[in-house]
Design a protein around this motif. Structure first.
Motif, PDB file in Angstrom:
ATOM      1  N   GLY A  56       0.782  -1.247   0.000  1.00  0.00           N
ATOM      2  CA  GLY A  56       0.000   0.000   0.000  1.00  0.00           C
ATOM      3  C   GLY A  56       0.804   1.282   0.000  1.00  0.00           C
ATOM      4  O   GLY A  56       0.226   2.372  -0.100  1.00  0.00           O
ATOM      5  N   LEU A  59       0.459   3.513  -3.197  1.00  0.00           N
ATOM      6  CA  LEU A  59      -0.911   4.014  -3.348  1.00  0.00           C
ATOM      7  C   LEU A  59      -1.233   5.063  -2.303  1.00  0.00           C
ATOM      8  O   LEU A  59      -1.946   6.035  -2.589  1.00  0.00           O
ATOM      9  N   THR A  60      -0.693   4.908  -1.086  1.00  0.00           N
ATOM     10  CA  THR A  60      -0.868   5.941  -0.061  1.00  0.00           C
ATOM     11  C   THR A  60      -0.217   7.235  -0.550  1.00  0.00           C
ATOM     12  O   THR A  60      -0.791   8.326  -0.435  1.00  0.00           O
ATOM     13  N   LEU A  62       0.182   8.059  -3.610  1.00  0.00           N
ATOM     14  CA  LEU A  62      -0.627   8.590  -4.718  1.00  0.00           C
ATOM     15  C   LEU A  62      -1.791   9.436  -4.191  1.00  0.00           C
ATOM     16  O   LEU A  62      -2.005  10.563  -4.653  1.00  0.00           O
ATOM     17  N   GLY A  63      -2.540   8.900  -3.225  1.00  0.00           N
ATOM     18  CA  GLY A  63      -3.676   9.653  -2.671  1.00  0.00           C
ATOM     19  C   GLY A  63      -3.211  10.972  -2.069  1.00  0.00           C
ATOM     20  O   GLY A  63      -3.858  12.015  -2.246  1.00  0.00           O
ATOM     21  N   LEU A  64      -2.072  10.924  -1.389  1.00  0.00           N
ATOM     22  CA  LEU A  64      -1.507  12.131  -0.781  1.00  0.00           C
ATOM     23  C   LEU A  64      -1.062  13.131  -1.856  1.00  0.00           C
ATOM     24  O   LEU A  64      -1.327  14.338  -1.752  1.00  0.00           O
ATOM     25  N   LEU A  66      -2.182  13.445  -4.875  1.00  0.00           N
ATOM     26  CA  LEU A  66      -3.358  14.026  -5.540  1.00  0.00           C
ATOM     27  C   LEU A  66      -4.004  15.095  -4.657  1.00  0.00           C
ATOM     28  O   LEU A  66      -4.504  16.105  -5.147  1.00  0.00           O
ATOM     29  N   ALA A  67      -3.986  14.867  -3.349  1.00  0.00           N
ATOM     30  CA  ALA A  67      -4.606  15.823  -2.423  1.00  0.00           C
ATOM     31  C   ALA A  67      -3.728  17.057  -2.211  1.00  0.00           C
ATOM     32  O   ALA A  67      -4.244  18.125  -1.876  1.00  0.00           O
ATOM     33  N   GLN A  68      -2.414  16.901  -2.388  1.00  0.00           N
ATOM     34  CA  GLN A  68      -1.462  17.987  -2.126  1.00  0.00           C
ATOM     35  C   GLN A  68      -0.595  18.222  -3.359  1.00  0.00           C
ATOM     36  O   GLN A  68       0.627  18.014  -3.330  1.00  0.00           O
ATOM     37  N   GLY A  88      -0.117  -1.203  -8.642  1.00  0.00           N
ATOM     38  CA  GLY A  88      -0.190   0.226  -8.317  1.00  0.00           C
ATOM     39  C   GLY A  88       0.629   1.083  -9.261  1.00  0.00           C
ATOM     40  O   GLY A  88       0.329   2.273  -9.456  1.00  0.00           O
ATOM     41  N   ALA A  90       0.690   0.800 -12.419  1.00  0.00           N
ATOM     42  CA  ALA A  90      -0.223   1.126 -13.519  1.00  0.00           C
ATOM     43  C   ALA A  90      -1.188   2.229 -13.086  1.00  0.00           C
ATOM     44  O   ALA A  90      -1.476   3.170 -13.842  1.00  0.00           O
ATOM     45  N   THR A  91      -1.674   2.121 -11.856  1.00  0.00           N
ATOM     46  CA  THR A  91      -2.614   3.126 -11.345  1.00  0.00           C
ATOM     47  C   THR A  91      -1.945   4.496 -11.265  1.00  0.00           C
ATOM     48  O   THR A  91      -2.524   5.509 -11.669  1.00  0.00           O
ATOM     49  N   GLN A  95      -2.594   8.139 -13.507  1.00  0.00           N
ATOM     50  CA  GLN A  95      -2.887   9.421 -12.843  1.00  0.00           C
ATOM     51  C   GLN A  95      -1.855  10.502 -13.187  1.00  0.00           C
ATOM     52  O   GLN A  95      -2.145  11.691 -13.107  1.00  0.00           O
TER      53      GLN A  95
ATOM     54  N   GLN B  24     -11.925  12.532  -3.941  1.00  0.00           N
ATOM     55  CA  GLN B  24     -11.288  11.448  -4.695  1.00  0.00           C
ATOM     56  C   GLN B  24     -12.262  10.265  -4.723  1.00  0.00           C
ATOM     57  O   GLN B  24     -12.759   9.847  -3.677  1.00  0.00           O
ATOM     58  N   GLU B  56      -5.933  -1.354  -3.506  1.00  0.00           N
ATOM     59  CA  GLU B  56      -5.237  -0.093  -3.768  1.00  0.00           C
ATOM     60  C   GLU B  56      -6.052   1.085  -3.256  1.00  0.00           C
ATOM     61  O   GLU B  56      -5.520   2.077  -2.779  1.00  0.00           O
ATOM     62  N   ALA B  59      -5.638   2.200   0.387  1.00  0.00           N
ATOM     63  CA  ALA B  59      -4.405   2.959   0.599  1.00  0.00           C
ATOM     64  C   ALA B  59      -4.494   4.350  -0.033  1.00  0.00           C
ATOM     65  O   ALA B  59      -4.067   5.341   0.566  1.00  0.00           O
ATOM     66  N   VAL B  60      -5.066   4.443  -1.223  1.00  0.00           N
ATOM     67  CA  VAL B  60      -5.214   5.756  -1.875  1.00  0.00           C
ATOM     68  C   VAL B  60      -6.019   6.696  -0.985  1.00  0.00           C
ATOM     69  O   VAL B  60      -5.653   7.864  -0.786  1.00  0.00           O
ATOM     70  N   GLY B  63      -4.087   7.939   1.987  1.00  0.00           N
ATOM     71  CA  GLY B  63      -3.210   9.039   1.574  1.00  0.00           C
ATOM     72  C   GLY B  63      -3.987  10.323   1.341  1.00  0.00           C
ATOM     73  O   GLY B  63      -3.544  11.413   1.709  1.00  0.00           O
ATOM     74  N   ALA B  64      -5.158  10.191   0.735  1.00  0.00           N
ATOM     75  CA  ALA B  64      -6.002  11.369   0.495  1.00  0.00           C
ATOM     76  C   ALA B  64      -6.339  12.044   1.819  1.00  0.00           C
ATOM     77  O   ALA B  64      -6.232  13.271   1.955  1.00  0.00           O
ATOM     78  N   GLU B  69      -8.059  15.374   2.106  1.00  0.00           N
ATOM     79  CA  GLU B  69      -9.213  15.138   1.235  1.00  0.00           C
ATOM     80  C   GLU B  69      -9.980  13.875   1.640  1.00  0.00           C
ATOM     81  O   GLU B  69      -9.384  12.858   2.000  1.00  0.00           O
ATOM     82  N   MET B  86      -5.567  -4.833   3.681  1.00  0.00           N
ATOM     83  CA  MET B  86      -5.335  -3.383   3.647  1.00  0.00           C
ATOM     84  C   MET B  86      -6.279  -2.642   4.589  1.00  0.00           C
ATOM     85  O   MET B  86      -5.963  -1.552   5.056  1.00  0.00           O
TER      86      MET B  86
END
Lengths: 196, 175
Positions: A56, A59-60, A62-64, A66-68, A88, A90-91, A95, B24, B56, B59-60, B63-64, B69, B86
């Motif tokens: 993870g 991906l963690t 990635l989310g961060l 996108l948010a920042q 991940g 690919a993901t 993005q 998101q 995934e 985890a995304v 992070g968001a 977010e 996860m």
């Protein structure tokens, strides 16, 4: 399969060099040794350490990212952790987060479970997989000289970038950062957002 | 008629997600989520994140949340089997997690391979510490998602809304 070269870099020194001039970098570390490495070179509220959630870390990040979008986000994880979440790549590539960098501290071993070989010990080429997913920058680092060239790429080249740093499997001292999940989450958010 | 029904609840659910300030939306597609995914892609204020595997998304969205977010994870019930380990991260860190799960393997299922995971979905989620709201009435989906979003984002919990296969409709094998 990538050409094999001699592995000489020491992981702790590599991580120290990576994080020496970190500025306002946001760091996510994958479970196991990358988390110990980051703690050993200096705990920081902008570090979010995974102690679990194998697969993870990217991906963690990635989310961060996108948010920042105005902050640089670095994910530092191990080869085994990356392999478990390799989809991940690919993901992330789809993005295209320009502020995300991924760095694999690749000792070709599952370090926490008895140093069994990972697939990278048998030639599986993570940067080639990242490139195949669509990363424009995907490199392998073997030498101090290559590392010096890679550090500015990780910190400032438009992402997503992927760098696999081959390190020796010599044992390191374990430095444990805080492990309580809410504590890690709250201090990260408080430092970044001014609220928990 | 089934198509119209589907679109209607999706629109209301999307409004609820917007009101909850979801920015998101991570997903592995399901036929039942088609409209929601289209709306997420069309909305400039929402980042749609297409995943290769449902885990995934957990985890995304962690992070968001670290970055300030809120998000939602859309999947089919078969995807619940992929997220279990996860979920431990969201559970331990008390990351809010809102999951919208469209059910397969139950009402009128034609594919026997969908049945085992579909039948296990609710108990597996509950065993993993997720609060489950199940809804089988189309007119109650939006309000259920609204309550789940509150519980997730304000109550700081993992919450799954299971949308029954009776609502989503049969998959017509002949088409």
């Amino acid at each position: 399969m990538a050409a094999r070269r001699k592995i000489t870099l020491d992981r702790r020194k590599v991580v120290g060099q990576l994080l020496k001039d970190r500025g306002d970098l946001l760091l996510v570390t994958g479970l196991g040794a990358p988390t110990w490495d980051a703690a050993a070179v200096g705990d920081h509220p902008n570090n979010f350490y995974l102690w679990g959630g194998m697969g993870g870390a990217v991906l963690t990040g990635l989310g961060l990212a996108l948010a920042q979008p105005k902050r640089r986000v670095l994910v530092m994880t191990g080869d085994g952790e990356m392999l478990m979440g390799v989809g991940g790549l690919a993901t992330v590539a789809v993005q295209k987060p320009s502020n995300l960098a991924i760095c694999i501290i690749d000792n070709q071993r599952y370090g926490e479970t008895g140093m069994q070989e990972t697939h990278t010990a048998h030639g599986v080429d993570l940067p080639a997989m990242a490139a195949g997913a669509g990363f424009q920058t995907a490199l392998t680092v073997y030498t101090a000289k290559e590392l010096s060239a890679a550090i500015p790429v990780l910190h400032s080249q438009p992402g997503p970038v992927f760098i696999d740093i081959k390190v020796t499997d010599s044992p390191q001292s374990m430095t444990l950062p805080p492990r309580d999940g809410p504590t890690l989450k709250h201090r990260f958010r408080e430092n970044l957002l001014g609220q928990i | 008629m089934a198509t119209k029904k589907k679109t209607d609840w999706s629109k209301d659910v999307f409004k609820v997600l917007k009101k909850a300030d979801v920015q998101q939306i991570a997903y592995v597609p399901d036929a039942g989520h088609t409209s929601l995914i289209k709306m997420a892609i069309a909305d400039n204020a929402i980042k749609p994140v297409s995943l290769t595997s449902e885990q995934e998304g957990v985890a995304v969205l962690a992070g968001a949340w670290l970055g300030g977010e809120a998000g939602a994870l859309l999947m089919q019930s078969s995807g619940v089997g992929n997220v279990i380990n996860m979920l431990g991260m969201a559970n331990e860190c008390r990351f809010p997690l809102l999951m919208l799960v469209t059910m397969r393997g139950e009402w009128g299922e034609f594919n026997p391979w969908q049945v085992p995971m579909g039948q296990a979905t609710e108990s597996v989620l509950e065993a993993s510490g997720v609060i489950v709201h199940r809804v089988d009435e189309p007119s109650e989906i939006a309000e259920t998602v609204e309550a789940a979003a509150k519980l997730a984002f304000e109550g700081g919990r993992m919450v799954a809304v299971l949308i029954g296969q009776r609502v989503v409709g049969f998959k017509d094998w002949t088409k």
